[in-house]
Each structure stands twice: as structure tokens, then as C-alpha cells.
Write an enzyme that holds these catalytic residues in place. Structure first.
Site, short mmCIF file in Angstrom:
data_model
loop_
_atom_site.label_atom_id
_atom_site.label_comp_id
_atom_site.label_asym_id
_atom_site.label_seq_id
_atom_site.Cartn_x
_atom_site.Cartn_y
_atom_site.Cartn_z
N GLU A 122 -11.96 -23.45 1.93
CA GLU A 122 -12.61 -24.07 0.92
C GLU A 122 -12.87 -22.88 -0.23
O GLU A 122 -12.63 -23.33 -1.49
CB GLU A 122 -14.21 -24.29 1.51
CG GLU A 122 -15.28 -24.57 0.68
CD GLU A 122 -16.63 -24.04 1.01
OE1 GLU A 122 -16.66 -23.77 2.29
OE2 GLU A 122 -17.60 -24.59 0.28
N ASP A 182 -13.22 -23.98 11.35
CA ASP A 182 -14.36 -25.15 11.18
C ASP A 182 -13.97 -26.45 11.09
O ASP A 182 -14.80 -27.40 11.42
CB ASP A 182 -15.26 -24.62 9.92
CG ASP A 182 -16.06 -23.14 10.03
OD1 ASP A 182 -15.76 -22.55 11.23
OD2 ASP A 182 -16.87 -22.76 9.35
N ARG A 184 -30.40 -19.74 35.58
CA ARG A 184 -30.69 -19.45 34.45
C ARG A 184 -30.13 -20.43 33.22
O ARG A 184 -29.04 -21.01 33.54
CB ARG A 184 -29.60 -18.21 33.92
CG ARG A 184 -29.97 -16.61 34.37
CD ARG A 184 -29.06 -15.79 34.22
NE ARG A 184 -29.54 -14.43 34.35
CZ ARG A 184 -28.69 -13.38 35.03
NH1 ARG A 184 -27.30 -13.75 34.78
NH2 ARG A 184 -29.12 -12.36 35.49
N ARG A 227 -30.30 -16.31 28.87
CA ARG A 227 -29.17 -15.51 28.35
C ARG A 227 -28.48 -16.23 27.18
O ARG A 227 -28.22 -17.48 27.27
CB ARG A 227 -28.43 -14.99 29.37
CG ARG A 227 -28.97 -14.24 30.50
CD ARG A 227 -29.54 -12.95 29.87
NE ARG A 227 -30.26 -12.27 31.06
CZ ARG A 227 -29.51 -11.52 31.81
NH1 ARG A 227 -28.31 -11.13 31.71
NH2 ARG A 227 -30.16 -10.63 32.87
N GLN A 240 -13.10 -16.66 19.17
CA GLN A 240 -12.67 -18.08 18.91
C GLN A 240 -11.53 -17.91 17.78
O GLN A 240 -10.60 -18.89 17.62
CB GLN A 240 -13.81 -18.95 18.51
CG GLN A 240 -14.90 -19.03 19.26
CD GLN A 240 -16.08 -19.23 18.31
OE1 GLN A 240 -16.54 -20.63 18.42
NE2 GLN A 240 -16.67 -18.38 18.16
O1 F6P Z 1 -14.99 -19.84 7.72
C1 F6P Z 1 -14.53 -19.82 8.90
C2 F6P Z 1 -15.63 -18.99 9.69
O2 F6P Z 1 -15.10 -18.80 10.76
C3 F6P Z 1 -17.27 -19.39 9.98
O3 F6P Z 1 -17.21 -20.32 10.88
C4 F6P Z 1 -17.94 -18.17 10.10
O4 F6P Z 1 -19.13 -18.40 9.52
C5 F6P Z 1 -16.96 -16.94 9.20
O5 F6P Z 1 -15.78 -17.75 9.07
C6 F6P Z 1 -17.16 -15.76 9.72
O6 F6P Z 1 -16.65 -14.88 8.84
P1 F6P Z 1 -16.31 -13.43 8.88
O7 F6P Z 1 -15.13 -13.48 10.01
O8 F6P Z 1 -15.92 -12.92 7.59
O9 F6P Z 1 -17.41 -12.80 9.61
#
Ligand code: F6P
Length: 341
Positions: free
Chosen positions: A103, A127, A162, A265, A273
Site C-alpha cells: 500500500e 497481509d 494451558r 501463554r 512469517q
Molecule cells: O505490512 C506487512 C507487515 O508484515 C504487517 O503485517 C506488520 O504490521 C508490519 O509489516 C511489520 O512491519 P516491520 O517489519 O517493519 O516491523
């Protein structure tokens, strides 16, 4: 033609597959030359370039991250940022620029195009929240990593009786949480689109324990509690004005433990990811996006972004691509809700 290539925003498995496809087809079929810009918009702003030819893209198809590096630099937040980019392109003799990003990166690309830069966009984000494309590469990899983590957490949660809270990425959209939660058999999935009710979450947790199984709660990092039900700390802002997220999982685990008396936890999957090798789906999608992007440049289709619609790679105006986010519709969330508790 001489074409600049950059990757901006959060990295994403499949970026290298796009770069490879752009360069391989660009050189072999059209006889183009390429210049790689380092670290997103910082590259053209500061004139940091790297050679980018067939030699440099050999062997990178399965590699995670981006050989070009990335950053969240916003040229519109810097003095003469857009002008510096245009001047740099002229100095380097560039006819076009391919910007691979989400974006924010594509928003900058759209504004530069409005100011006369020959730019083509390629959508990327784990995302999967860009409205103009059915899927972005990186998402499938992230979902599979999260699913595997959930599978593993089920067995340890059950051994110890847990509750386990798994925090996944997803700033404005809960697609990763929804898909990974559904694929991994989570007992509750919390997404940014739907502020959650802590009492209902605790209810699901207790119901699950009554069946002698342990609950797994999947929470997107951008999920929020219903107003007044749980305190959240405010985070720092980046140069696009986004809050640095992370931490909801631990807060939730603490509250669940306090309210249910069950040991809870939290596990934050975070950048795991985004790292490592892309899935086959993401490699193919990224490759097809790269082929589509170089064709768009060849056709002079500037101000456009490649997108997946059904199984076809199409072109959409960058203005459309950045107009709105694709969030999880409530009916999709309702499908996951059938399995809560
Ligand atoms: O925009 C993709 C993303 O992975 C989001 O899910 C997450 O909030 C953000 O990037 C994390 O950003 P950074 O790697 O800069 O901490």
C-alpha cells in the site's frame, strides 16, 4: 530500455522471484537493461544502485527476503524527495521504474506517476490486504508458517492443559489469522475488522477446557478489544504514520489467565512469517507478476499495477490499487466462528 527496479516496505517471500522474472524476460525477450535500487525509495533518493542482470538473478527463485534490500522510506516526507528521484532517474538514463511493494510503496509510485514518472507497480504484502488483486504473494507462505506453528502448539498446550495465544501479523486485515486459524483448527480467531469481547473469548476458552482439550487463540497483531474492555499501549509511528504493532497476544494471555484461572501463554510469530523460502503458490504468483510487469513496461502501460483476478494476471490503475484496503468480510469471519469454543 533501461529500467530501475526497487522493493519497498516489509519484505515478503517471493520478492526475489519477481525480480528474477522481470530481469530474465526483460533481457531475453526485449533486450532491456536493468539497474537495481537498494532499500526501497532510499535507493533512488540517495543514488544507491546495484548491478542487476541475468547473472545477479541466478539461483534466487527460492530465496526469501529481497536481494535489493528494502526500507519504509517515504520520499514525500523528505525535502525535495520526489524531485531527487526524478533527477536520479534522468542521471542514470532510466526510461522506467518497476516498484514492488504494498500500500505505501505503491501509493508513492502512484504519486510519482501523476508527476510524470514512468512507473509500473507489483503488489506485495503478506497481509493480502490490497483490494485490486485477489492475492498477493507472500500471504500463502505466511499462512502455512502460522498453520504449522498452530499444529505444533496444539500438542504442547494439551500436554500442559494451558491456553495458548498465537499472535500473527495483520495490521489492518485479519486474513493471515483467519486462514491460519481455520487451517490449524484454532478455537478463537481475533481480527482487526471485528473488535473482540474479552468475556466471550474467556467463555470459548472455558468451553474448550471442559471438553478436555486445550484452546488455541489466534490473534492478529492489529486486533483490538471492544472499547473500554482492555487497556492497550500506544506504539511508535513509522514514516508512513503506521503504529509499530505487537504485544496484543501477551496482553490477551494475561487477561485470559486472570479471568479463567487457567495457565495461559503467548507466542508471537512475528517476522518468522515473513522469512525463508516461498511456497510453490507464491513462487508461481510472484513469477507471473514479474512477467506481467515487464510486459506492461514494454507496452508503455505506466501508472498501472499487475494484479491477479481469478487465475488471470491483469493490469489495474495504481490509483485503483491504492484506493482501499481489502479487509475480511464479516461473512468470512462467520465461517470461522462456527468452530469457536
Ligand atoms: O505490512 C506487512 C507487515 O508484515 C504487517 O503485517 C506488520 O504490521 C508490519 O509489516 C511489520 O512491519 P516491520 O517489519 O517493519 O516491523
Amino acid at each position: 530500455m533501461r529500467i530501475g527496479v526497487l522493493t519497498g516496505g516489509g519484505d515478503c517471500p517471493g520478492l526475489n522471484a519477481v525480480i528474477r522474472a522481470v530481469v530474465r524476460k526483460g533481457v531475453a525477450e526485449y533486450g532491456h537493461e536493468f539497474v537495481g535500487f537498494r532499500d526501497g525509495w532510499r535507493g533512488p533518493l540517495e543514488g544507491e544502485t546495484v548491478p542487476l542482470g541475468v547473472e545477479q538473478v541466478r539461483g534466487i527463485l527460492p530465496r526469501g527476503g529481497t536481494i535489493l534490500g528494502t526500507s519504509r522510506t517515504n520520499p514525500y516526507k523528505l525535502d525535495w524527495g520526489p524531485e531527487r528521484i526524478q533527477n536520479r532517474m534522468t542521471e542514470l538514463g532510466l526510461d522506467a521504474l518497476i516498484a514492488i511493494g504494498g500500500e505505501d510503496t505503491l501509493g508513492v509510485a502512484r504519486r510519482l506517476y501523476d508527476e510524470g514518472v514512468h512507473v509500473v507497480g507489483v503488489p506485495k504484502t503478506i497481509d493480502n490486504d490490497l483490494a485490486a488483486t485477489d492475492y498477493t504473494f507472500g500471504f500463502d507462505t505466511a499462512v502455512n508458517i502460522a498453520m504449522e506453528a498452530i499444529d505444533r502448539l496444539h500438542t504442547t498446550a494439551e500436554s500442559h492443559h494451558r491456553a495458548l495465544v498465537v499472535e500473527v501479523m495483520g495490521r489492518h486485515a485479519g486474513w493471515i489469522a483467519l486462514q491460519a486459524g481455520m487451517a490449524g483448527g484454532a478455537n478463537v480467531v481475533l481480527i482487526p475488522e471485528r473488535p473482540f469481547d474479552l468475556a466471550a473469548v474467556c467463555d470459548y476458552v472455558e468451553r474448550r477446557f471442559r471438553t478436555h482439550y486445550s484452546p488455541i487463540i489466534v490473534v492478529a497483531e492489529g486486533a483490538t478489544p471492544k472499547e473500554g474492555t482492555m487497556a492497550l499501549a500506544a506504539g511508535e509511528l513509522d514514516s508512513f504514520g503506521h503504529v509499530r504493532l505487537g504485544g496484543i497476544g501477551q496482553l490477551l494471555a494475561d487477561e485470559v489467565e486472570k479471568r479463567t484461572g487457567k495457565e495461559s501463554r503467548a507466542v508471537v510469530l512475528g517476522h518468522v512469517q515473513r522469512g525463508g523460502t516461498p511456497t510453490a503458490f507464491d513462487r508461481v504468483l510472484a513469477t507471473r507478476f514479474g512477467l506481467g510487469a515487464i510486459d506492461a513496461v514494454q507496452d508503455g502501460a505506466f501508472g498501472q499495477m499487475v494484479a491477479l483476478r481469478g487465475t488471470d494476471i491483469v493490469r489495474v490503475p495504481l490509483s485503483e490499487a491504492t484506493a482501499e484496503l481489502k479487509t475480511v468480510p464479516l461473512e468470512r469471519y462467520a465461517e470461522a466462528e462456527v468452530f469457536f469454543g
